[in-house]
Enzyme design. Structure first.
Site, mmCIF file in Angstrom:
data_model
loop_
_atom_site.group_PDB
_atom_site.id
_atom_site.type_symbol
_atom_site.label_atom_id
_atom_site.label_comp_id
_atom_site.label_asym_id
_atom_site.label_seq_id
_atom_site.Cartn_x
_atom_site.Cartn_y
_atom_site.Cartn_z
ATOM 1 N N GLN A 166 38.809 40.865 33.768
ATOM 2 C CA GLN A 166 40.247 40.729 33.956
ATOM 3 C C GLN A 166 40.860 39.684 33.032
ATOM 4 O O GLN A 166 42.056 39.407 33.120
ATOM 5 C CB GLN A 166 40.536 40.364 35.418
ATOM 6 N N HIS B 66 39.888 37.270 38.499
ATOM 7 C CA HIS B 66 40.908 36.535 39.257
ATOM 8 C C HIS B 66 41.463 35.317 38.511
ATOM 9 O O HIS B 66 41.388 34.190 38.959
ATOM 10 C CB HIS B 66 40.356 36.112 40.617
ATOM 11 N N TYR C 251 48.764 28.953 52.384
ATOM 12 C CA TYR C 251 48.966 30.380 52.606
ATOM 13 C C TYR C 251 47.693 31.104 53.066
ATOM 14 O O TYR C 251 47.662 32.325 53.114
ATOM 15 C CB TYR C 251 49.639 31.001 51.378
#
Length: 377
Positions: A92, A156, A258
């Site tokens: 990625q 990521h 979060y």
């Protein structure tokens, strides 16, 4: 929290360019605001990632292998712009998010994030450089931020770049896949949203909580690949990848947690449970989540004249879902979802509102495209 399960001149130039496209390049798709025409503006890009409009109407686009190009109104691609640093173009990784300085017309500064090769692995970094008037090279390139620590992973990286209304720069950062527990460690940059000044220094109003790295704005994120400021409130909204189920829309606020990987609405790729459940005191709930996952990527709020009924809607590209999602919003909440272009069959990596008031999409493919979405006439 809303949940979802199964159940001026530039505008004229671009509009004329769209009208001149052959019929074969135009497709029609239904929507709640009437039929949409989708036109190919440019093709031949290798896994394009980020898109930004220059003041003269041309587009700047990043390609994951490490190239930055300019796209003319006729769709012509420039040669790669010189001055881009080396990237880790694996998995990625590569050349990723892209943003123009708010004062670009005066200073011509371009900001970009990239997976940087480092001792011990790699990490997401942010650099800036000055684009010459010809659009052929960046000069004075400097790296203003490095995600720490480096990790030996090709997964990521994040990473979107968004300037807030004070001129500070938000950078979204992934958990690097193998280090997800570190998303709960505020002393580093793994799985975080950070906020810096344009030169890499620290804003005075960052959280500065005990034990937090001074750049860290919020913690507990997995892999944020979409980010945009709400046009009325100026609040940052993010679109975040989960594992299997639980992709999230969040509004990261200073000093808050979060939840990843302690709480999530998804499960691991093996089907195993992740963390402790879906809620825990001291951890924020998403505004909205998807189950199953759509793999959300680039995001943009709509403020243009082409679709008045869609004012302040958040448009999110989907990679695995291969569609464009419209989330209606009101009062800082998500009030509904509409799935668009589901028959297009392309991984939508980025979404940008053009100066003509139409939507521009970037497809993540070997032969990547820039697409214009407008009302079908």
């Amino acid at each position: 929290m809303l949940r979802w399960r199964w159940a001026g001149l530039l505008g004229m130039v671009l509009a004329l360019a769209g009208a001149a496209l052959p019929a074969a390049a135009q497709k029609r798709f239904p929507s709640s605001a009437g039929a949409l025409a989708v036109e190919t503006v440019a093709s031949g890009l290798t896994h394009p990632w980020g898109l930004a409009f220059l003041p003269d109407g041309r587009m700047l686009v990043s390609e994951r292998p490490g190239r930055l190009r300019i796209v003319g109104a006729d769709g012509a691609l420039s040669r790669p712009i010189a001055g881009v640093p080396a990237v880790v173009a694996r998995g990625q990784g590569g050349l990723l998010g892209l943003a123009l300085d708010p004062a670009f017309a005066q200073n011509r500064l371009v900001y970009f994030s990239f997976s940087e090769p480092r001792q011990g692995g790699n990490g997401t970094s942010v650099a800036r450089g000055r684009l010459d008037e010809e659009g052929t090279a960046l000069s004075g390139v400097e790296t203003i931020f490095r995600q720490m620590p480096a990790v030996d992973s090709n997964m990521h990286f994040g990473s979107r770049l968004v300037f807030d209304r004070t001129g500070a720069l938000f950078v979204t950062l992934g958990d690097r896949f193998s280090q997800r527990a570190e998303a709960q460690n505020p002393a580093n940059h793994i799985g975080k949203v950070v906020r810096i000044r344009p030169d890499g220094t620290l804003p005075a109003d960052n959280p500065r909580k005990q034990g937090w790295a001074p750049e860290v704005w919020s913690i507990g994120h997995r892999n944020v690949q979409g980010a945009a400021l709400h046009p009325e409130s100026g609040q940052l909204w993010t679109a975040e990848h989960a594992a299997r189920g639980g992709d999230e829309i969040n509004t990261p606020r200073a000093g808050l947690n979060y939840g990843w990987p302690v709480i999530t609405y998804g499960v691991d790729y093996s089907g195993a449970k992740i963390g402790e459940g879906t809620a825990k005191p001291g951890m924020e709930q998403p505004l909205f989540y998807w189950d199953p996952s759509i793999a959300p990527s680039g995001a943009a709020f709509y403020t243009g004249p082409a679709w008045p009924a869609w004012k302040n809607s958040l448009f999110v590209g989907a990679l695995a879902g291969k569609m464009l999602v419209r989330l209606s919003t009101e009062g800082g909440k998500v009030t509904g979802e509409e799935r668009l272009l589901t028959d297009l069959g392309l991984r939508i990596r980025d979404v940008v509102q053009g100066p003509d008031g139409f939507l521009y999409l970037v497809s993540d493919e070997d032969d990547g495209k820039i697409l214009r979405v407008r009302p079908a006439g």
